[in-house]
Design a protein around this motif. Structure first.
Motif, PDB file in Angstrom:
ATOM      1  N   CYS A  61       0.834  -1.212   0.000  1.00 21.38           N
ATOM      2  CA  CYS A  61       0.000   0.000   0.000  1.00 21.38           C
ATOM      3  C   CYS A  61       0.869   1.264   0.000  1.00 21.38           C
ATOM      4  O   CYS A  61       1.641   1.491   0.929  1.00 21.38           O
ATOM      5  CB  CYS A  61      -0.923   0.018   1.207  1.00 21.38           C
ATOM      6  N   PRO A  62       0.727   2.098  -1.036  1.00 22.39           N
ATOM      7  CA  PRO A  62       1.561   3.306  -1.093  1.00 22.39           C
ATOM      8  C   PRO A  62       1.138   4.353  -0.061  1.00 22.39           C
ATOM      9  O   PRO A  62       1.940   5.194   0.328  1.00 22.39           O
ATOM     10  CB  PRO A  62       1.349   3.813  -2.519  1.00 22.39           C
ATOM     11  N   GLY A  63      -0.144   4.294   0.379  1.00 18.39           N
ATOM     12  CA  GLY A  63      -0.623   5.296   1.330  1.00 18.39           C
ATOM     13  C   GLY A  63      -0.504   4.856   2.779  1.00 18.39           C
ATOM     14  O   GLY A  63      -0.943   5.562   3.671  1.00 18.39           O
ATOM     15  N   LYS A  64       0.090   3.695   3.017  1.00 14.80           N
ATOM     16  CA  LYS A  64       0.181   3.100   4.364  1.00 14.80           C
ATOM     17  C   LYS A  64      -1.201   3.087   5.038  1.00 14.80           C
ATOM     18  O   LYS A  64      -1.347   3.414   6.222  1.00 14.80           O
ATOM     19  CB  LYS A  64       1.176   3.869   5.242  1.00 14.80           C
ATOM     20  N   ALA A  65      -2.207   2.715   4.262  1.00 10.82           N
ATOM     21  CA  ALA A  65      -3.573   2.784   4.763  1.00 10.82           C
ATOM     22  C   ALA A  65      -3.950   1.558   5.588  1.00 10.82           C
ATOM     23  O   ALA A  65      -4.955   1.575   6.290  1.00 10.82           O
ATOM     24  CB  ALA A  65      -4.535   2.932   3.588  1.00 10.82           C
ATOM     25  N   ILE A  66      -3.159   0.497   5.487  1.00  7.10           N
ATOM     26  CA  ILE A  66      -3.544  -0.741   6.156  1.00  7.10           C
ATOM     27  C   ILE A  66      -2.653  -0.985   7.365  1.00  7.10           C
ATOM     28  O   ILE A  66      -1.426  -1.007   7.256  1.00  7.10           O
ATOM     29  CB  ILE A  66      -3.461  -1.945   5.186  1.00  7.10           C
ATOM     30  N   THR A  67      -3.275  -1.118   8.519  1.00  6.92           N
ATOM     31  CA  THR A  67      -2.552  -1.450   9.750  1.00  6.92           C
ATOM     32  C   THR A  67      -2.879  -2.894  10.108  1.00  6.92           C
ATOM     33  O   THR A  67      -4.044  -3.287  10.096  1.00  6.92           O
ATOM     34  CB  THR A  67      -2.997  -0.529  10.902  1.00  6.92           C
ATOM     35  N   PHE A  68      -1.841  -3.648  10.394  1.00  7.98           N
ATOM     36  CA  PHE A  68      -2.036  -5.058  10.710  1.00  7.98           C
ATOM     37  C   PHE A  68      -1.460  -5.321  12.096  1.00  7.98           C
ATOM     38  O   PHE A  68      -0.404  -4.786  12.446  1.00  7.98           O
ATOM     39  CB  PHE A  68      -1.306  -5.921   9.671  1.00  7.98           C
ATOM     40  N   GLY A  69      -2.143  -6.105  12.896  1.00  8.51           N
ATOM     41  CA  GLY A  69      -1.591  -6.374  14.222  1.00  8.51           C
ATOM     42  C   GLY A  69      -2.440  -7.326  15.038  1.00  8.51           C
ATOM     43  O   GLY A  69      -3.450  -7.857  14.564  1.00  8.51           O
ATOM     44  N   ASN A  70      -2.002  -7.518  16.267  1.00  8.18           N
ATOM     45  CA  ASN A  70      -2.654  -8.449  17.176  1.00  8.18           C
ATOM     46  C   ASN A  70      -3.764  -7.737  17.943  1.00  8.18           C
ATOM     47  O   ASN A  70      -3.498  -6.862  18.765  1.00  8.18           O
ATOM     48  CB  ASN A  70      -1.602  -9.014  18.138  1.00  8.18           C
ATOM     49  N   LEU A  71      -5.002  -8.144  17.671  1.00  3.89           N
ATOM     50  CA  LEU A  71      -6.146  -7.499  18.327  1.00  3.89           C
ATOM     51  C   LEU A  71      -6.211  -7.843  19.814  1.00  3.89           C
ATOM     52  O   LEU A  71      -6.837  -7.135  20.596  1.00  3.89           O
ATOM     53  CB  LEU A  71      -7.452  -7.923  17.647  1.00  3.89           C
ATOM     54  N   ASN A  72      -5.578  -8.934  20.215  1.00  8.36           N
ATOM     55  CA  ASN A  72      -5.614  -9.332  21.624  1.00  8.36           C
ATOM     56  C   ASN A  72      -4.529  -8.668  22.456  1.00  8.36           C
ATOM     57  O   ASN A  72      -4.445  -8.921  23.654  1.00  8.36           O
ATOM     58  CB  ASN A  72      -5.486 -10.861  21.743  1.00  8.36           C
ATOM     59  N   ASP A  73      -3.683  -7.871  21.815  1.00 15.65           N
ATOM     60  CA  ASP A  73      -2.624  -7.178  22.546  1.00 15.65           C
ATOM     61  C   ASP A  73      -3.024  -5.709  22.721  1.00 15.65           C
ATOM     62  O   ASP A  73      -3.027  -4.949  21.758  1.00 15.65           O
ATOM     63  CB  ASP A  73      -1.307  -7.304  21.764  1.00 15.65           C
ATOM     64  N   PRO A  74      -3.362  -5.292  23.929  1.00  7.70           N
ATOM     65  CA  PRO A  74      -3.851  -3.916  24.123  1.00  7.70           C
ATOM     66  C   PRO A  74      -2.814  -2.863  23.741  1.00  7.70           C
ATOM     67  O   PRO A  74      -3.166  -1.708  23.529  1.00  7.70           O
ATOM     68  CB  PRO A  74      -4.143  -3.848  25.624  1.00  7.70           C
ATOM     69  N   ALA A  75      -1.543  -3.256  23.639  1.00  4.76           N
ATOM     70  CA  ALA A  75      -0.494  -2.273  23.336  1.00  4.76           C
ATOM     71  C   ALA A  75      -0.192  -2.188  21.845  1.00  4.76           C
ATOM     72  O   ALA A  75       0.682  -1.423  21.437  1.00  4.76           O
ATOM     73  CB  ALA A  75       0.782  -2.639  24.095  1.00  4.76           C
ATOM     74  N   SER A  76      -0.897  -2.950  21.027  1.00  2.38           N
ATOM     75  CA  SER A  76      -0.558  -2.965  19.600  1.00  2.38           C
ATOM     76  C   SER A  76      -1.062  -1.701  18.908  1.00  2.38           C
ATOM     77  O   SER A  76      -1.968  -1.012  19.394  1.00  2.38           O
ATOM     78  CB  SER A  76      -1.162  -4.197  18.932  1.00  2.38           C
TER      79      SER A  76
END
Lengths: 127, 258
Positions: free
Chosen positions: B215-230
């Motif tokens: 993604c050229p706009g860095k529009a997508i964030t991916f991460g762990n939904l179970n980690d409150p610090a993500s």
């Protein structure tokens, strides 16, 4: 009387020895395999003995698929402590020197596995 | 009983006890049970990770399809030009197709022409996995709704069950529709269903999904939904987000900022 005391001392010594040996065996079995980084192509011998692989590689692959896809258990550890990723690519990487490795035997045995319907066969991958 | 024999047995008993005591003192380790800790980290802990995605459509460039191009190349998704035999993992949908139940009667012009990337939602309650008769589709330990193509019998129950149209069927051999083969993932064959796998083959190697990277706009964030610090949780807490058809109770893991 002296004979009796001597006898009991012997028994005690034997017991002590037995417990000692037992403990030693226990701790010996518990030592962890000296596993270094996953060997893969550096390893010169297969994950199982050659004869076993000849007859059972399909079961091994089936088990590996189940473990890695469904359980997330991706590392195969051989009894002598070498580690391999549970993947068809591990096999293909190791046997990449002979592109016909799979085909020669399958042709000889006249079996037609469907692996290459989806997986890219060594003949299709240019390396 | 013979007095001498009785004496002997008594002494032998004491000696044995003393011997055991001495042994226990010499070797304080437990002789009978030893836990082999090396077996513990092999299998992942169920539910520790739940992968999720947040798509910020404000940063999603109009007309850009780099995410789907990267994904479709990475996973050998065929292109048969046209919708009849279409196979797709991530694609752009008009706003009203992606969010048909969002209840917007009088949309702004921006929303009218907005196209949002849509993909498998990797639901926490996946209807497709429940519909599959062979367990070819299943929910993994990390929340990814995964497929084992070996088991798929092509019944397409999952396609009927999926409320997001995220699944495609291979009506024909996909290989002629693939221009360049990617060596990082197998192809499929005729008669199996396929869909986005959240790049589980890349996650294993510690890489981000192909669409996120492309993604050229860095529009997508991916991460762990179970980690409150993500990062993704921080964004979810900060921003107003939407899910697709939340009223169905499928609990999607893909969120949108419109």
């Amino acid at each position: 009387m002296r004979k009796n005391i001597l006898m009991s001392a012997w028994i005690a010594l034997a017991l002590l020895l037995a417990v000692g040996i037992f403990m030693q065996q226990e701790s010996g079995a518990g030592t962890e395999p000296s596993a270094t980084a996953s060997g893969k192509s550096e390893s010169t011998s297969c994950v199982y003995p050659k004869e076993f692989m000849k007859s059972h590689h399909m079961q091994v692959l089936d088990e590996w698929r189940h473990d890695s896809v469904r359980e997330g258990d991706r590392i195969h550890v051989t009894p002598d402590g070498r580690e391999f990723e549970k993947s068809l690519n591990t096999c293909l990487d190791c046997h990449s020197r002979n592109k016909m490795f799979c085909f020669m035997c399958h042709q000889y045995a006249n079996v037609k596995p469907t692996c290459w319907n989806c997986h890219l066969s060594p003949m299709e991958v240019t390396k | 009983m013979n007095q001498q024999r009785r004496e002997f047995l008594r002494k032998a008993g004491f000696a044995a006890l003393a011997g055991l005591g001495a042994a226990a003192g010499l070797n304080p380790l437990h002789a009978l049970e030893k836990t082999d800790t090396s077996v513990f980290p092999r299998k992942p802990v169920e539910g520790k990770v739940r992968w999720g995605m947040l798509i910020d459509t404000r940063n999603c460039p109009e007309g850009c399809t780099k995410c789907s191009a990267a994904c479709h190349f990475e996973h050998n998704v065929p292109d048969f030009s046209g919708t009849k035999n279409e196979v797709k993992w991530i694609w752009k949908s008009p706003y009203e197709k992606a969010f048909p139940t969002s209840g917007m009667q009088f949309k702004s012009d921006e929303l009218e022409k907005l196209e949002v990337p849509t993909l498998c939602n990797h639901c926490a309650e996946p209807p497709c996995a429940k519909a599959c008769p062979t367990e070819a589709t299943f929910k993994r330990w990390d929340g990814i709704v995964s497929m084992d193509y070996h088991r798929c019998i092509g019944c397409r129950f999952c396609m009927a069950a999926c409320p997001y149209g995220s699944r495609s069927f291979n009506w024909q051999d996909p290989r002629p529709g693939i221009e360049i083969f990617s060596a990082s993932y197998p192809t499929r064959e005729r008669g199996v269903v396929e869909k986005c796998n959240f790049c589980s083959e890349r996650l294993v190697k510690g890489m981000l999904p192909a669409c996120v990277e492309a993604c050229p706009g860095k529009a997508i964030t991916f991460g762990n939904l179970n980690d409150p610090a993500s990062d993704i949780r921080a964004l979810l807490a900060r921003e107003e987000t939407m899910q697709r058809k939340p009223e169905l109770g499928t609990l999607p893991s893909v969120f949108y900022i419109i």
